[in-house]
Design a protein around this motif. Structure first.
Motif, PDB file in Angstrom:
ATOM      1  N   ASP A  40       0.828  -1.217   0.000  1.00 56.78           N
ATOM      2  CA  ASP A  40       0.000   0.000   0.000  1.00 56.78           C
ATOM      3  C   ASP A  40       0.856   1.258   0.000  1.00 56.78           C
ATOM      4  N   ASP A  41       2.008   1.225   0.669  1.00 56.31           N
ATOM      5  CA  ASP A  41       2.889   2.399   0.703  1.00 56.31           C
ATOM      6  C   ASP A  41       3.511   2.673  -0.666  1.00 56.31           C
ATOM      7  N   ILE A  42       4.040   1.642  -1.307  1.00 57.41           N
ATOM      8  CA  ILE A  42       4.690   1.867  -2.601  1.00 57.41           C
ATOM      9  C   ILE A  42       3.649   2.198  -3.668  1.00 57.41           C
ATOM     10  N   GLU A  43       2.446   1.631  -3.553  1.00 56.20           N
ATOM     11  CA  GLU A  43       1.378   2.019  -4.478  1.00 56.20           C
ATOM     12  C   GLU A  43       1.050   3.499  -4.315  1.00 56.20           C
ATOM     13  N   ASP A  44       0.940   3.968  -3.076  1.00 53.27           N
ATOM     14  CA  ASP A  44       0.663   5.387  -2.836  1.00 53.27           C
ATOM     15  C   ASP A  44       1.746   6.259  -3.468  1.00 53.27           C
ATOM     16  N   ALA A  45       3.012   5.872  -3.293  1.00 53.26           N
ATOM     17  CA  ALA A  45       4.123   6.666  -3.835  1.00 53.26           C
ATOM     18  C   ALA A  45       4.089   6.693  -5.361  1.00 53.26           C
ATOM     19  N   LEU A  46       3.877   5.548  -5.972  1.00 58.06           N
ATOM     20  CA  LEU A  46       3.854   5.485  -7.431  1.00 58.06           C
ATOM     21  C   LEU A  46       2.632   6.184  -8.011  1.00 58.06           C
ATOM     22  N   GLU A  47       1.483   5.974  -7.397  1.00 59.44           N
ATOM     23  CA  GLU A  47       0.262   6.603  -7.898  1.00 59.44           C
ATOM     24  C   GLU A  47       0.314   8.122  -7.736  1.00 59.44           C
ATOM     25  N   ALA A  48       1.028   8.608  -6.719  1.00 64.87           N
ATOM     26  CA  ALA A  48       1.208  10.053  -6.546  1.00 64.87           C
ATOM     27  C   ALA A  48       2.029  10.645  -7.687  1.00 64.87           C
ATOM     28  N   GLY A  50       1.545   9.725 -10.742  1.00 58.14           N
ATOM     29  CA  GLY A  50       0.707   9.713 -11.934  1.00 58.14           C
ATOM     30  C   GLY A  50       0.609   8.392 -12.671  1.00 58.14           C
ATOM     31  N   THR A  51       0.897   7.283 -12.025  1.00 54.12           N
ATOM     32  CA  THR A  51       0.849   5.993 -12.709  1.00 54.12           C
ATOM     33  C   THR A  51      -0.571   5.478 -12.931  1.00 54.12           C
ATOM     34  N   GLY A  52      -1.530   6.028 -12.224  1.00 54.44           N
ATOM     35  CA  GLY A  52      -2.868   5.456 -12.233  1.00 54.44           C
ATOM     36  C   GLY A  52      -2.930   4.310 -11.245  1.00 54.44           C
ATOM     37  N   ALA A  53      -4.075   3.665 -11.159  1.00 52.76           N
ATOM     38  CA  ALA A  53      -4.265   2.558 -10.214  1.00 52.76           C
ATOM     39  C   ALA A  53      -3.368   1.384 -10.601  1.00 52.76           C
ATOM     40  N   LEU A  54      -2.603   0.880  -9.626  1.00 51.29           N
ATOM     41  CA  LEU A  54      -1.656  -0.198  -9.906  1.00 51.29           C
ATOM     42  C   LEU A  54      -2.197  -1.583  -9.564  1.00 51.29           C
ATOM     43  N   LYS A  55      -3.011  -1.664  -8.531  1.00 50.35           N
ATOM     44  CA  LYS A  55      -3.640  -2.930  -8.108  1.00 50.35           C
ATOM     45  C   LYS A  55      -2.618  -4.055  -7.999  1.00 50.35           C
ATOM     46  N   MET A  56      -1.529  -3.765  -7.289  1.00 52.44           N
ATOM     47  CA  MET A  56      -0.458  -4.742  -7.133  1.00 52.44           C
ATOM     48  C   MET A  56      -0.970  -6.017  -6.472  1.00 52.44           C
ATOM     49  N   ASN A  57      -0.415  -7.134  -6.911  1.00 53.54           N
ATOM     50  CA  ASN A  57      -0.705  -8.453  -6.376  1.00 53.54           C
ATOM     51  C   ASN A  57      -2.179  -8.846  -6.551  1.00 53.54           C
ATOM     52  N   THR A  58      -2.770  -8.388  -7.637  1.00 57.13           N
ATOM     53  CA  THR A  58      -4.140  -8.790  -7.991  1.00 57.13           C
ATOM     54  C   THR A  58      -4.144  -9.216  -9.455  1.00 57.13           C
ATOM     55  N   ALA A  59      -5.245  -9.801  -9.873  1.00 61.66           N
ATOM     56  CA  ALA A  59      -5.384 -10.205 -11.278  1.00 61.66           C
ATOM     57  C   ALA A  59      -5.410  -8.990 -12.204  1.00 61.66           C
ATOM     58  N   GLN A  60      -5.740  -7.809 -11.654  1.00 62.84           N
ATOM     59  CA  GLN A  60      -5.813  -6.591 -12.461  1.00 62.84           C
ATOM     60  C   GLN A  60      -4.543  -5.736 -12.347  1.00 62.84           C
ATOM     61  N   GLU A  61      -3.432  -6.340 -11.905  1.00 61.61           N
ATOM     62  CA  GLU A  61      -2.197  -5.581 -11.731  1.00 61.61           C
ATOM     63  C   GLU A  61      -1.812  -4.867 -13.025  1.00 61.61           C
ATOM     64  N   HIS A  62      -1.372  -3.627 -12.872  1.00 60.95           N
ATOM     65  CA  HIS A  62      -0.940  -2.821 -14.015  1.00 60.95           C
ATOM     66  C   HIS A  62       0.207  -3.539 -14.734  1.00 60.95           C
ATOM     67  N   PRO A  63       0.150  -3.652 -16.059  1.00 62.31           N
ATOM     68  CA  PRO A  63       1.176  -4.399 -16.792  1.00 62.31           C
ATOM     69  C   PRO A  63       2.571  -3.755 -16.753  1.00 62.31           C
ATOM     70  N   TYR A  72      11.247   4.075 -10.039  1.00 56.01           N
ATOM     71  CA  TYR A  72      11.136   4.676  -8.704  1.00 56.01           C
ATOM     72  C   TYR A  72      12.379   4.379  -7.866  1.00 56.01           C
ATOM     73  N   LEU A  73      12.825   3.143  -7.877  1.00 54.93           N
ATOM     74  CA  LEU A  73      13.997   2.791  -7.072  1.00 54.93           C
ATOM     75  C   LEU A  73      15.262   3.454  -7.611  1.00 54.93           C
ATOM     76  N   GLU A  98       1.258  -8.810   2.425  1.00 54.07           N
ATOM     77  CA  GLU A  98       1.056  -7.371   2.210  1.00 54.07           C
ATOM     78  C   GLU A  98       2.319  -6.638   1.771  1.00 54.07           C
ATOM     79  N   VAL A  99       3.369  -7.387   1.440  1.00 51.39           N
ATOM     80  CA  VAL A  99       4.627  -6.744   1.043  1.00 51.39           C
ATOM     81  C   VAL A  99       5.051  -7.211  -0.348  1.00 51.39           C
ATOM     82  N   VAL A 100       5.894  -6.390  -0.948  1.00 55.28           N
ATOM     83  CA  VAL A 100       6.541  -6.761  -2.200  1.00 55.28           C
ATOM     84  C   VAL A 100       8.044  -6.761  -1.943  1.00 55.28           C
TER      85      VAL A 100
END
Length: 158
Positions: A40-48, A50-63, A72-73, A98-100
């Motif tokens: 959730d933290d890295i998604e917040d950072a990336l989405e801030a 402008g990446t759009g919704a990332l939905k990490m670790n789901t079937a809808q994960e951003h390609p 980012y790293l 809950e981690v990557v």
């Protein structure tokens, strides 16, 4: 009753932390890095950014998630060995609850005696963010705790 409420409020307060493990491989002359970030933290950072919704670790994960993480790293994690800044290869990622875990590889690192780390990931977003780094080299384990106001430090190895 007030003590119970205060204790509960403290317990519910989120912790913002990353843990990075750096192992020196003397045979390959490389640093093998594993970085643990809360999704959730890295998604917040990336989405801030402008990446759009990332939905990490789901079937809808951003390609493009691997590209976003790598970029980012590269902007937020820096390693200097004996005065020479090193670039890393983003090897990949894997999820664990809950981690990557992000895996990085620094090549052409010959028998380091001083390692400087600048780890600013998530510190712009979360004031309480702490980035813990554990380095294992020459049979020694040394650790750093970096945070807003203290984003960079060095360790010496004999």
């Amino acid at each position: 009753m007030v003590n119970v409420i205060l204790s509960l409020a403290f317990f519910l307060h989120p912790f913002y932390i990353s843990v990075t493990e750096m192992h020196y491989n003397s045979d390959d002359k490389s640093f093998e890095v594993s970085m643990k970030l809360f999704i959730d933290d890295i998604e917040d950072a990336l989405e801030a950014q402008g990446t759009g919704a990332l939905k990490m670790n789901t079937a809808q994960e951003h390609p493009e998630i691997d590209r976003y993480l790598r970029t980012y790293l590269h902007k937020n994690f820096f390693v200097t060995v004996d005065g020479v800044e090193k670039n890393f290869q983003f090897v990949g990622k894997e999820y664990e609850g809950e981690v990557v875990w992000c895996y990085l590889l620094f090549r052409e690192v010959s028998d380091p005696s001083q390692v400087n780390i600048r780890h600013v990931a998530l510190t712009d977003l979360f004031e309480e963010q702490q980035n813990i780094i554990h380095m294992i080299l020459k049979g020694q384990k040394k650790s750093l705790r970096l945070h807003r106001g203290f984003l960079e430090d060095s360790v010496d190895f004999e």
